[in-house]
Design a protein around this motif. Sequence first.
Motif, PDB file in Angstrom:
ATOM      1  N   UNK A   6      74.447 -72.053 -19.122  1.00  0.00           N
ATOM      2  CA  UNK A   6      75.163 -72.231 -17.851  1.00  0.00           C
ATOM      3  C   UNK A   6      76.104 -73.432 -17.851  1.00  0.00           C
ATOM      4  N   UNK A   7      76.300 -74.073 -18.981  1.00  0.00           N
ATOM      5  CA  UNK A   7      77.178 -75.230 -19.078  1.00  0.00           C
ATOM      6  C   UNK A   7      78.626 -74.743 -19.103  1.00  0.00           C
ATOM      7  N   UNK A   8      79.421 -75.166 -18.140  1.00  0.00           N
ATOM      8  CA  UNK A   8      80.815 -74.699 -18.062  1.00  0.00           C
ATOM      9  C   UNK A   8      81.678 -75.236 -19.198  1.00  0.00           C
ATOM     10  N   UNK A  10      82.806 -69.227 -29.715  1.00  0.00           N
ATOM     11  CA  UNK A  10      82.204 -70.274 -28.895  1.00  0.00           C
ATOM     12  C   UNK A  10      83.216 -71.400 -28.745  1.00  0.00           C
ATOM     13  N   UNK A  11      83.432 -71.862 -27.525  1.00  0.00           N
ATOM     14  CA  UNK A  11      84.325 -72.992 -27.273  1.00  0.00           C
ATOM     15  C   UNK A  11      83.514 -74.100 -26.604  1.00  0.00           C
ATOM     16  N   UNK A  12      83.633 -75.322 -27.130  1.00  0.00           N
ATOM     17  CA  UNK A  12      82.897 -76.457 -26.570  1.00  0.00           C
ATOM     18  C   UNK A  12      83.845 -77.629 -26.371  1.00  0.00           C
ATOM     19  N   UNK A  30      89.830 -89.869 -27.957  1.00  0.00           N
ATOM     20  CA  UNK A  30      88.844 -90.616 -27.162  1.00  0.00           C
ATOM     21  C   UNK A  30      88.963 -90.355 -25.656  1.00  0.00           C
ATOM     22  N   UNK A  31      90.163 -90.096 -25.175  1.00  0.00           N
ATOM     23  CA  UNK A  31      90.343 -89.847 -23.742  1.00  0.00           C
ATOM     24  C   UNK A  31      89.791 -88.485 -23.318  1.00  0.00           C
ATOM     25  N   UNK A  32      89.945 -87.464 -24.167  1.00  0.00           N
ATOM     26  CA  UNK A  32      89.530 -86.116 -23.768  1.00  0.00           C
ATOM     27  C   UNK A  32      88.298 -85.601 -24.510  1.00  0.00           C
ATOM     28  N   UNK A  33      87.821 -86.317 -25.510  1.00  0.00           N
ATOM     29  CA  UNK A  33      86.606 -85.927 -26.218  1.00  0.00           C
ATOM     30  C   UNK A  33      86.870 -84.931 -27.337  1.00  0.00           C
ATOM     31  N   UNK A  34      85.789 -84.306 -27.790  1.00  0.00           N
ATOM     32  CA  UNK A  34      85.846 -83.324 -28.868  1.00  0.00           C
ATOM     33  C   UNK A  34      86.102 -81.949 -28.282  1.00  0.00           C
ATOM     34  N   UNK A  35      87.039 -81.228 -28.865  1.00  0.00           N
ATOM     35  CA  UNK A  35      87.330 -79.852 -28.490  1.00  0.00           C
ATOM     36  C   UNK A  35      87.104 -79.004 -29.749  1.00  0.00           C
ATOM     37  N   UNK A  92      85.093 -87.105 -22.550  1.00  0.00           N
ATOM     38  CA  UNK A  92      85.880 -88.190 -23.112  1.00  0.00           C
ATOM     39  C   UNK A  92      85.880 -89.349 -22.137  1.00  0.00           C
ATOM     40  N   UNK A  93      86.591 -90.384 -22.462  1.00  0.00           N
ATOM     41  CA  UNK A  93      86.646 -91.563 -21.593  1.00  0.00           C
ATOM     42  C   UNK A  93      87.313 -91.249 -20.261  1.00  0.00           C
ATOM     43  N   UNK A  94      88.231 -90.279 -20.251  1.00  0.00           N
ATOM     44  CA  UNK A  94      88.969 -89.973 -19.028  1.00  0.00           C
ATOM     45  C   UNK A  94      88.817 -88.531 -18.552  1.00  0.00           C
ATOM     46  N   UNK A  95      87.909 -87.758 -19.164  1.00  0.00           N
ATOM     47  CA  UNK A  95      87.759 -86.369 -18.737  1.00  0.00           C
ATOM     48  C   UNK A  95      86.299 -85.932 -18.864  1.00  0.00           C
ATOM     49  N   UNK A  96      85.898 -85.035 -17.959  1.00  0.00           N
ATOM     50  CA  UNK A  96      84.521 -84.536 -18.016  1.00  0.00           C
ATOM     51  C   UNK A  96      84.343 -83.552 -19.173  1.00  0.00           C
ATOM     52  N   UNK A  97      83.111 -83.279 -19.506  1.00  0.00           N
ATOM     53  CA  UNK A  97      82.806 -82.326 -20.566  1.00  0.00           C
ATOM     54  C   UNK A  97      81.315 -82.283 -20.808  1.00  0.00           C
ATOM     55  N   UNK A  98      80.911 -81.534 -21.789  1.00  0.00           N
ATOM     56  CA  UNK A  98      79.494 -81.418 -22.147  1.00  0.00           C
ATOM     57  C   UNK A  98      79.025 -82.708 -22.804  1.00  0.00           C
ATOM     58  N   UNK A  99      77.745 -82.987 -22.674  1.00  0.00           N
ATOM     59  CA  UNK A  99      77.165 -84.118 -23.390  1.00  0.00           C
ATOM     60  C   UNK A  99      77.296 -83.843 -24.885  1.00  0.00           C
TER      61      UNK A  99
END
Length: 162
Positions: A77-79, A90-92, A149-154, A96-103
């Motif tokens: 259920x993780x968006x 699968x997309x994960x 770092x701002x948006x995290x891992x895609x 990031x420092x400036x955006x939400x995302x999965x742990x």
Amino acid sequence: MEVARTENPSEELPPPPLPQGTPFNRRDLTIGLFSLGIGLIVGVGGTLTATSLGGGTGSFFPSPAIVAATESCDVVDNVWITVGDEGQSLAMQSEGEESPGADYVDVLCVLDQLEVPDSVNTRIGSTRALDGRQTATWDDFDASWGYHPDSGLDIVVELSQQ
């Protein structure tokens, strides 16, 4: 007595005999068309079956590995972690420092369940924003990822199209 020669040699030769009857009868034609139809059915059916059993993207039997990985890590259920293409991709997106995302721990759990080799995990963990989009292949999977770092891992993982 000598035969007078004409300048046109075709006048000297008799015409070739005309063929008697048709080269194919109706029965031969029917058998030929029937055999062609059976050959096409067997060929197309065999190709589809081989593709399906081979696990390609057009597979009749989607790999349960991606769905099982998200269920095992309790992230269904993780968006920010989404299964696509009927279990084929699968997309994960991690935070990031400036955006939400999965742990990041959830992303690592899913990758672990997909048996990502240590070498690929090391490459993912050491990717910098300057490195651009990276790719890797293992077992039945292809992956591509980017990091900032701002948006995290895609990261996108999909079944190989082998």
